[in-house]
Design a protein around this motif. Sequence first.
Motif, PDB file in Angstrom:
ATOM      1  N   ARG A 192       0.730  -1.136  -0.217  1.00 43.33           N
ATOM      2  CA  ARG A 192       0.076  -0.001  -0.201  1.00 43.33           C
ATOM      3  C   ARG A 192       0.731   1.221   0.030  1.00 43.33           C
ATOM      4  O   ARG A 192       1.811   1.214   0.675  1.00 43.33           O
ATOM      5  CB  ARG A 192      -0.936  -0.082   1.176  1.00 43.33           C
ATOM      6  CG  ARG A 192      -1.969  -1.095   1.098  1.00 43.33           C
ATOM      7  CD  ARG A 192      -3.006  -0.890   2.163  1.00 43.33           C
ATOM      8  NE  ARG A 192      -4.053  -2.062   2.096  1.00 43.33           N
ATOM      9  CZ  ARG A 192      -5.127  -2.187   1.515  1.00 43.33           C
ATOM     10  NH1 ARG A 192      -5.290  -0.797   0.873  1.00 43.33           N
ATOM     11  NH2 ARG A 192      -5.853  -3.117   1.455  1.00 43.33           N
ATOM     12  N   TRP A 193       0.454   2.110  -0.996  1.00 35.38           N
ATOM     13  CA  TRP A 193       1.597   3.244  -1.183  1.00 35.38           C
ATOM     14  C   TRP A 193       1.601   4.086   0.223  1.00 35.38           C
ATOM     15  O   TRP A 193       2.728   4.728   0.374  1.00 35.38           O
ATOM     16  CB  TRP A 193       0.822   4.385  -2.060  1.00 35.38           C
ATOM     17  CG  TRP A 193       0.741   3.524  -3.479  1.00 35.38           C
ATOM     18  CD1 TRP A 193       1.594   2.531  -4.145  1.00 35.38           C
ATOM     19  CD2 TRP A 193      -0.287   3.624  -4.704  1.00 35.38           C
ATOM     20  NE1 TRP A 193       1.256   2.209  -5.236  1.00 35.38           N
ATOM     21  CE2 TRP A 193       0.044   2.692  -5.593  1.00 35.38           C
ATOM     22  CE3 TRP A 193      -1.182   4.554  -4.734  1.00 35.38           C
ATOM     23  CZ2 TRP A 193      -0.691   2.824  -6.757  1.00 35.38           C
ATOM     24  CZ3 TRP A 193      -2.269   4.353  -5.803  1.00 35.38           C
ATOM     25  CH2 TRP A 193      -1.810   3.456  -6.793  1.00 35.38           C
ATOM     26  N   LEU A 194       0.465   4.154   0.988  1.00 28.82           N
ATOM     27  CA  LEU A 194       0.754   5.510   2.146  1.00 28.82           C
ATOM     28  C   LEU A 194       1.000   4.697   3.176  1.00 28.82           C
ATOM     29  O   LEU A 194       0.998   5.402   4.534  1.00 28.82           O
ATOM     30  CB  LEU A 194      -0.641   6.305   2.116  1.00 28.82           C
ATOM     31  CG  LEU A 194      -1.002   7.043   0.942  1.00 28.82           C
ATOM     32  CD1 LEU A 194      -2.131   7.708   1.016  1.00 28.82           C
ATOM     33  CD2 LEU A 194       0.136   7.947   0.471  1.00 28.82           C
ATOM     34  N   SER A 195       1.116   3.322   3.290  1.00 28.53           N
ATOM     35  CA  SER A 195       0.942   2.437   4.563  1.00 28.53           C
ATOM     36  C   SER A 195       2.300   2.928   5.287  1.00 28.53           C
ATOM     37  O   SER A 195       2.125   3.060   6.676  1.00 28.53           O
ATOM     38  CB  SER A 195       0.867   1.019   4.329  1.00 28.53           C
ATOM     39  OG  SER A 195       1.064   0.447   5.472  1.00 28.53           O
ATOM     40  N   ARG A 196       3.437   3.142   4.919  1.00 29.27           N
ATOM     41  CA  ARG A 196       4.606   3.260   5.547  1.00 29.27           C
ATOM     42  C   ARG A 196       4.729   4.464   6.446  1.00 29.27           C
ATOM     43  O   ARG A 196       5.087   4.543   7.619  1.00 29.27           O
ATOM     44  CB  ARG A 196       5.883   3.028   4.689  1.00 29.27           C
ATOM     45  CG  ARG A 196       7.099   3.167   5.512  1.00 29.27           C
ATOM     46  CD  ARG A 196       8.334   3.014   4.349  1.00 29.27           C
ATOM     47  NE  ARG A 196       8.160   2.141   3.347  1.00 29.27           N
ATOM     48  CZ  ARG A 196       9.058   1.542   2.660  1.00 29.27           C
ATOM     49  NH1 ARG A 196      10.361   2.606   2.292  1.00 29.27           N
ATOM     50  NH2 ARG A 196       8.924   0.585   1.729  1.00 29.27           N
ATOM     51  N   GLY A 197       4.221   5.553   5.637  1.00 27.36           N
ATOM     52  CA  GLY A 197       4.321   6.829   6.478  1.00 27.36           C
ATOM     53  C   GLY A 197       3.251   6.969   7.617  1.00 27.36           C
ATOM     54  O   GLY A 197       3.569   7.472   8.668  1.00 27.36           O
ATOM     55  N   ARG A 198       1.930   6.252   7.302  1.00 25.36           N
ATOM     56  CA  ARG A 198       0.936   6.341   8.392  1.00 25.36           C
ATOM     57  C   ARG A 198       1.328   5.438   9.527  1.00 25.36           C
ATOM     58  O   ARG A 198       1.078   5.827  10.666  1.00 25.36           O
ATOM     59  CB  ARG A 198      -0.387   6.005   7.842  1.00 25.36           C
ATOM     60  CG  ARG A 198      -0.764   7.061   6.741  1.00 25.36           C
ATOM     61  CD  ARG A 198      -2.147   6.658   6.035  1.00 25.36           C
ATOM     62  NE  ARG A 198      -2.447   7.861   5.064  1.00 25.36           N
ATOM     63  CZ  ARG A 198      -3.551   7.521   4.534  1.00 25.36           C
ATOM     64  NH1 ARG A 198      -4.250   6.511   4.229  1.00 25.36           N
ATOM     65  NH2 ARG A 198      -4.076   8.692   3.371  1.00 25.36           N
ATOM     66  N   PHE A 199       2.045   4.497   9.136  1.00 22.37           N
ATOM     67  CA  PHE A 199       2.228   3.460  10.219  1.00 22.37           C
ATOM     68  C   PHE A 199       3.417   3.853  11.148  1.00 22.37           C
ATOM     69  O   PHE A 199       3.316   3.980  12.176  1.00 22.37           O
ATOM     70  CB  PHE A 199       2.907   2.083   9.470  1.00 22.37           C
ATOM     71  CG  PHE A 199       3.927   1.265  10.322  1.00 22.37           C
ATOM     72  CD1 PHE A 199       3.286   0.249  11.308  1.00 22.37           C
ATOM     73  CD2 PHE A 199       5.073   1.442  10.245  1.00 22.37           C
ATOM     74  CE1 PHE A 199       3.944  -0.461  12.159  1.00 22.37           C
ATOM     75  CE2 PHE A 199       5.846   0.274  11.072  1.00 22.37           C
ATOM     76  CZ  PHE A 199       5.181  -0.447  12.011  1.00 22.37           C
ATOM     77  N   LEU A 200       4.468   4.592  10.457  1.00 23.21           N
ATOM     78  CA  LEU A 200       5.634   5.289  11.323  1.00 23.21           C
ATOM     79  C   LEU A 200       4.799   6.572  12.126  1.00 23.21           C
ATOM     80  O   LEU A 200       5.436   6.619  13.310  1.00 23.21           O
ATOM     81  CB  LEU A 200       6.614   5.684  10.448  1.00 23.21           C
ATOM     82  CG  LEU A 200       7.189   4.391   9.707  1.00 23.21           C
ATOM     83  CD1 LEU A 200       8.337   5.058   8.563  1.00 23.21           C
ATOM     84  CD2 LEU A 200       8.230   3.704  10.609  1.00 23.21           C
ATOM     85  N   GLN A 201       4.214   7.125  11.417  1.00 20.41           N
ATOM     86  CA  GLN A 201       3.505   8.402  12.211  1.00 20.41           C
ATOM     87  C   GLN A 201       2.683   7.968  13.523  1.00 20.41           C
ATOM     88  O   GLN A 201       2.961   8.479  14.503  1.00 20.41           O
ATOM     89  CB  GLN A 201       2.650   9.067  11.345  1.00 20.41           C
ATOM     90  CG  GLN A 201       1.836  10.342  12.051  1.00 20.41           C
ATOM     91  CD  GLN A 201       2.848  11.499  12.179  1.00 20.41           C
ATOM     92  OE1 GLN A 201       3.940  11.598  11.520  1.00 20.41           O
ATOM     93  NE2 GLN A 201       2.755  12.079  13.354  1.00 20.41           N
ATOM     94  N   ARG A 202       2.076   6.686  13.309  1.00 21.03           N
ATOM     95  CA  ARG A 202       1.264   6.426  14.507  1.00 21.03           C
ATOM     96  C   ARG A 202       2.178   5.642  15.494  1.00 21.03           C
ATOM     97  O   ARG A 202       2.046   6.012  16.771  1.00 21.03           O
ATOM     98  CB  ARG A 202       0.239   5.379  14.066  1.00 21.03           C
ATOM     99  CG  ARG A 202      -0.482   4.711  15.326  1.00 21.03           C
ATOM    100  CD  ARG A 202      -1.650   5.984  15.865  1.00 21.03           C
ATOM    101  NE  ARG A 202      -2.436   6.359  14.930  1.00 21.03           N
ATOM    102  CZ  ARG A 202      -3.632   5.827  14.446  1.00 21.03           C
ATOM    103  NH1 ARG A 202      -3.883   4.695  15.092  1.00 21.03           N
ATOM    104  NH2 ARG A 202      -4.378   6.361  13.536  1.00 21.03           N
ATOM    105  N   VAL A 203       3.275   5.179  15.155  1.00 16.28           N
ATOM    106  CA  VAL A 203       4.205   4.498  16.235  1.00 16.28           C
ATOM    107  C   VAL A 203       5.046   5.732  16.876  1.00 16.28           C
ATOM    108  O   VAL A 203       5.275   5.524  18.106  1.00 16.28           O
ATOM    109  CB  VAL A 203       5.303   3.625  15.334  1.00 16.28           C
ATOM    110  CG1 VAL A 203       6.455   3.227  16.502  1.00 16.28           C
ATOM    111  CG2 VAL A 203       4.600   2.101  15.045  1.00 16.28           C
ATOM    112  N   TYR A 204       5.289   6.512  16.035  1.00 18.69           N
ATOM    113  CA  TYR A 204       6.015   7.946  16.708  1.00 18.69           C
ATOM    114  C   TYR A 204       5.180   8.599  17.999  1.00 18.69           C
ATOM    115  O   TYR A 204       5.587   8.899  18.842  1.00 18.69           O
ATOM    116  CB  TYR A 204       6.468   8.697  15.830  1.00 18.69           C
ATOM    117  CG  TYR A 204       7.531   9.992  16.291  1.00 18.69           C
ATOM    118  CD1 TYR A 204       8.817   9.667  16.440  1.00 18.69           C
ATOM    119  CD2 TYR A 204       6.781  11.284  16.344  1.00 18.69           C
ATOM    120  CE1 TYR A 204       9.521  10.861  17.186  1.00 18.69           C
ATOM    121  CE2 TYR A 204       7.628  12.169  16.795  1.00 18.69           C
ATOM    122  CZ  TYR A 204       8.958  11.882  17.290  1.00 18.69           C
ATOM    123  OH  TYR A 204       9.636  12.905  17.623  1.00 18.69           O
TER     124      TYR A 204
END
Length: 618
Positions: A355-367
């Motif tokens: 998924r194109w946007l998954s990495r950015g949103r995943f890292l944002q939530r973890v941070y």
Amino acid sequence: MEKFLSGRKQVLHDGEASTSALTRVVPKSKSRKYSQEYIKFGFTSTEVNEEERPLCVICSKILAADSMKPNKLKRHLETLHSEYVNKPPQFFELKLKSFEKQKTFFKKSLSVLEKALLASYKVSYRIARCKKPHTISEELILPAAIEIVETMFGDNFTKQLQSIPLSNDTVARRISDIANDVQHQLFEKLHDKLFSIQLDEATDSNKDAHLIAYVRFCAGTSAVEELLFCKPIELKATALALFAILNDFVNEGNIEWKNCVGICTDGARAMSGRFQSMQTLVKQKSPQCVWTHCMIHREALASKEMSPGLNIVLTTVVTAVNYIKMRPLKSRIFSELSKDMGAVHSSLLFYCETRWLSRGRFLQRVYELREEIAIYLEEEHRPEAEKFRDYLFVMKLSYLVDIFEKLNILNLQLQGANTHMLDTSDKVTAFCKKLELWNRNVKQKNLEMFPNVDECVKTYKVEEQHIKIVFVTIENHLATLAKNFKKYFFADENLLAGYDWVRDPFQNTPDGLSTAEEEIFIDFTASGEIKRQFNNKPLFEFWASLDNEFSALKTRALRILLPFSTSYLCETGFSAMAAMKTKYRSRLNVEKELRVSISQIKPRFENLCAAKQAQGSH
């Protein structure tokens, strides 16, 4: 002798008279008009082909026009209805009234059936547009409509609603008819028009492979994007098999390959190979066709490479999140912990590489939940807990959050309908220039463009050598991004340079013009009215609205503007297909459902109803 001659003359005169009589037009015999007295024989009148004929009120039989005579009407009554011979005229008048009531009721019944058929089509169209199961019509829509009408208007109107055919199979047939009508309209619109296509293949939840294609063409002064087809892939997804599906559909619609100006696919070998691939096979049919590698896929490939230090951070974070979300109990405990600590979010997101946007949103939530994650992992005695307490690890994580947020912004800018190569290439060019700016700022120890990293550096009291490691890591990653973007997007810079005249024809001149074409181009650029339209209209609308005087320039510009720059529509089509075809609807005809649900072409309900009535079925 004179007697003989006089007789001869008489014969000649008679012959001439008979010949003239044959040449004269025989007048049409006058038909007898209906009289009110004929009701005593049980007859009224009706019109057939603008001719008045007698109609029996007992058996509803229509006699010939020349039977409008008392003796013939009386003979019909005595022969076929002898039991009514001695009945008074009032008896036949009552029969006439009863016959007229039946006739009126029949007309009303026919009207109700026509309306019920039209309502059936419209309800089925709504069901397909909302991507709902066909059984919803019988289980919810019709019962709810009957209850509403019964409550508001009484029981008299509910019987008409009950005549609307809305069974599961009926709705499926209606959707199939609508899809065929929309497809027929699409073929009519594509006739003799330049077009471009985008293709992609994917597998649904039922493990069935599909090839989906969208088409873009010019209608009036605007670009129209429609679903071309969504066909199942029976065996292997080779280039020849995929092209056979595409070619058969194009031939079915009598679409001319020479009008294909562009094809957009991903970078798979079957699609983009140099020899036996989809793009080469299409170019054999249409030599002037231009192949485009989807710019969203290229952006994902360019941002995929990371240094080992950053890759370890991403791997550690993914491991920690998967551990928390691997069991429902662990997820609930972490959710309660987050709520107790007053966190904005109470759950984590899974990371999906496709998924194109998954990495950015995943890292944002973890941070945002890094403190809650550290506490939970410490309670579980996980080794990843130490990483979330390490300032160097957190600073690298904050950089990944910042850079992938910016990559997600670029990705969203590349998405959407009605995008062309000039528009998307401008956005990528701007991002590459930003990379150069960010790299210069990092070398000057300026991190204002990365707010999370900047905050960590200012907040955490770490050693200078750790800060240097962070800056070096950021510099190397930005340099890698710049190198990969140049590799994937600007390998052929001359191609985009040749498109500048479309963007601004008053400052640039197209290459390869003949003397006659250059003269036309001079007239084009010298027109003040055309320059005013260029300043006031969108780019595609401006070129599509040119007069026939500049048709050569218009065609040349449309060959540049029509090709897709991304396969975004195919991805949205697969998302819609996933919402419709579930394990409970595994036998669904995906193509027809998709065509009705996402097409902007309006169905011709009147034509559909007329065709169905001509077939004699509802």
